[in-house]
Design an enzyme around this catalytic site. Structure first.
Site, PDB file in Angstrom:
ATOM      1  N   ALA A 493       5.369  -1.517  -4.056  1.00  0.00           N
ATOM      2  CA  ALA A 493       5.168  -2.608  -3.113  1.00  0.00           C
ATOM      3  C   ALA A 493       6.471  -2.997  -2.435  1.00  0.00           C
ATOM      4  CB  ALA A 493       4.561  -3.815  -3.824  1.00  0.00           C
ATOM      5  N   ASP A 494       7.565  -3.018  -3.190  1.00  0.00           N
ATOM      6  CA  ASP A 494       8.880  -3.299  -2.607  1.00  0.00           C
ATOM      7  C   ASP A 494       9.255  -2.252  -1.568  1.00  0.00           C
ATOM      8  OD1 ASP A 494       9.409  -5.584  -4.037  1.00  0.00           O
ATOM      9  OD2 ASP A 494      10.645  -4.612  -5.547  1.00  0.00           O
TER      10      ASP A 494
END
Length: 669
Positions: A493-494
């Site tokens: 997600a980062d």
């Protein structure tokens, strides 16, 4: 942005399709072609995937590249060189051979395929970003160039959490829903389900102890981060004695009140009723409710939003310095100035790529430096993780709670082209740097804010880490080990959130005549949900990981072999008694599509990884560091990764102790 840019999407890889969708969002005119178009190519950019093209199409692609009239971007599995050149690998096979698959799953279970086509999605985002950079070069200098992007390079670039251990010659294993360098960080049972809780600082650890009221947490085994990581099994068991007395909602709200990242695991089908998704994407939620998730559902939402930086039309944009930069030798972003206020992965990833493309990037750190500097392993007091994510930046320590240091930041921003940050929503505004204030400081600024849930959010006070966003964005629902949701081993997600921000910023910088300031908002949950909706509506081929005596191999289904037939083939070939190499040979001979599942620590001896991904840089003291090249290759204006920053400098009005840069920094004494 990319208004007026004509793009031909001609290739069968999912990255071509996804990239075309994103380029349309950025303003380009996109034409899709299933076969080689007849006649001339009236396009500025042509996106292809030569490794899965027919021989005649590959010849046409080679001619287009040689002609030098178009920006030609070629997305392949492994690139045109090396031992694996021309390999027609799927996303899952690249996950396997790159080490990415082996980082996903539980410590005592099998490697798990990431439930979204991660390498294809990552490639699509890097493709769009590099195309935007190439469009900028063409508009400034009239140069058309080729771009090569590999799925293998994208996969390897996502391993920044795991490669540090490999650099330190340690074996890298799967950690389930844990973090290899932080604790407590895991999925914990509650009265009615599971809660993801993630901590990274000593302050967050103290807050968890204060609300949990578990006396054993005061044990000396948990006094330091290193000690907590070493005793993580005992630590997690004690944390669960607390969470198991609460409902998931109760635990989430309590963590939100004390500023600790936490959240539930949300199913993809349940996204439409997830409060923040429904608030931010009402149309997409309504379509899911009415029709379910279909192949094009993901197109109902965007992974970035843009607006004017300020509504005050009386503010005059300053003259841009970039228009005076006419040499492309220093990279596509020569003359661009960037201020980064970020930590860990997301904003630092953006700054790293902007710096590699030639921008001057100043990273603002707290007075004691970014927390990730102290993670282990590393050298000379700096972690390999920090080095991998912050190459080619100038680093500056500021205490933004102090008026003088805020004044220093204001001076930097007045002369900057881009500000990118991943602080909590509203944190900069509280310091006097909200959108309107930034517009007054610099009416031409591109201000990119990256957050877990967005500025307009159902969770305005909830902090977010990668694992929580994976859980609440549907990624963990699609990624399962023995039926149990598990996070991507990589900080998916980062990384994807940072890539979305990079694309949006470069799309704006593609127009050198741009004058108006722009606010760019990235919600990591938006990006995760976009990926999950695409994967759910466009399922991949199934497969299984099979154990061998020295690891695992990945078997992929096709029209002849479903999962049951794959398992039968593995038993028939007695894979459990064979090495991975022997098992792959036996299975391929039997007509089964199989590749070895590489371990991250084995990449250090992988020829393709060493040649195409790994590089070496120096810091200011002359020490050597292992770093990663970028996974895109621009033929005429390449991105270059060269240096690792040392200790953060201090901003000084008096520069007698050193030679300042244009922004007035000298090295800390």
């Amino acid at each position: 942005m990319l208004d007026g840019v004509r793009i031909l999407a001609w290739g069968s890889r999912q990255a071509v399709r996804l990239g075309a969708t994103l380029l349309e969002r950025a303003g380009a005119q996109v034409t899709f072609a299933q076969a080689q178009p007849a006649g001339g190519f009236a396009y500025d950019v042509i996106v292809v995937s030569s490794d899965v093209s027919a021989a005649s199409e590959r010849n046409a692609i080679a001619e287009l590249k040689a002609a030098g009239k178009h920006i030609v971007c070629d997305i392949t599995a492994t690139g045109p060189q090396g031992a694996r050149a021309g390999m027609r690998a799927s996303d899952a096979q690249i996950q396997a051979i790159s080490g990415l698959m082996d980082t996903t799953g539980f410590a005592h279970g099998e490697p798990v395929r990431i439930g979204v086509p991660f390498t294809e999605i990552s490639a699509a985002l890097y493709v769009c970003a590099s195309i935007a950079a190439a469009v900028r070069v063409k508009r400034l200098h009239g140069i058309a160039q080729t771009i090569d992007v590999t799925l293998f390079g994208c996969a390897a670039s996502a391993l920044t959490t795991f490669l540090p251990a490999a650099f330190a010659q340690r074996t890298v294993g799967r950690v389930g829903n844990r973090h290899p360098a932080c604790a407590p960080w895991n999925a914990y049972r509650t009265l009615d389900g599971w809660i993801l809780i993630c901590t990274s600082t000593e302050e967050q650890w103290r807050k968890i102890k204060s609300v949990a009221h578990v006396p054993q947490l005061e044990d000396s085994r948990f006094d330091t981060l290193r000690a907590r990581v070493s005793n993580v099994d005992e630590l997690d068991a004690l944390i669960e004695t607390w969470t198991s007395t609460l409902t998931t909602d109760e635990c989430s709200h309590l963590c939100e009140q004390i500023g600790v990242a936490a959240g539930p695991i949300v199913s993809v089908a349940g996204l439409s009723s997830e409060p923040n998704f429904r608030m931010r994407h009402a149309d997409a939620a309504a379509q899911i409710d009415a029709c379910g998730i279909e192949g094009e559902t993901y197109r109902q939402m965007s992974i970035f939003s843009m607006a004017r930086l300020t509504d005050d039309v009386s503010l005059e944009p300053r003259a841009g310095v970039e228009s005076s930069v006419r040499s492309c030798d220093a990279g596509p972003l020569a003359g661009i100035k960037v201020v980064e206020i970020g930590q860990y992965t997301t904003a630092p990833l953006v700054g790293k790529h902007l710096a590699a493309l030639g921008a001057e990037v100043v990273k603002i750190e707290p007075p004691d430096g970014e927390v990730a500097r102290a993670w282990t392993p590393g050298q000379a007091g700096t972690s390999y993780f920090f080095a991998l994510n912050n190459t080619d930046k100038q680093t500056l320590a500021l205490d933004l709670k102090q008026q003088a240091d805020r004044a220093h930041l204001r001076t930097l921003l007045a002369d900057a082209d881009v500000l990118v940050e991943n602080l909590r929503p509203g944190a900069l505004a509280k310091l006097g740097f909200g959108r309107e204030a930034l517009g007054e400081i610099n009416p031409r600024l591109i201000y990119c804010s990256i957050s877990g849930f967005g500025i307009a959010s159902a969770y305005p006070a909830r902090p977010a880490f990668d694992t929580v966003i994976q859980a609440m964005g549907g990624l963990m629902d699609l990624t399962r080990g023995n039926g149990q949701p598990v996070k991507l081993g990589a900080s998916g997600a980062d990384i994807l959130g940072g890539q979305a921000a990079l694309l949006a910023i470069l799309a704006l910088l593609a127009d050198p005549a741009r004058q108006a300031g722009t606010f760019v908002e990235i919600s990591m949950q938006d990006v995760a949900a976009w990926c999950a909706l695409f994967a759910s509506g466009n399922p991949e081929q199934e497969g299984i990981a099979v154990a061998c005596i020295d690891g695992h191999v990945w078997l992929e289904s096709d029209e002849r072999f479903d999962v049951a037939a794959l398992a039968a083939s593995a038993r028939r070939e007695r894979c459990g008694s064979l090495s991975r190499a022997s098992a792959v040979a036996a299975l391929v001979n039997a007509g089964v599509s199989a590749v070895p599942v590489a371990r991250v620590d084995e990449l250090i001896e992988d020829g393709d990884f060493l040649a195409d991904v790994l590089s070496v840089a120096r810091d200011a003291s002359g020490a050597f560091w292992p770093i990663l090249k970028v996974p895109y290759r621009l033929s005429r204006t390449p991105a270059r990764v060269r240096a690792v920053p040392g200790a953060p400098a201090r901003y000084a009005e008096e520069t007698s102790r050193g030679s300042p840069s244009r922004w007035g920094m000298v090295e800390a004494g």
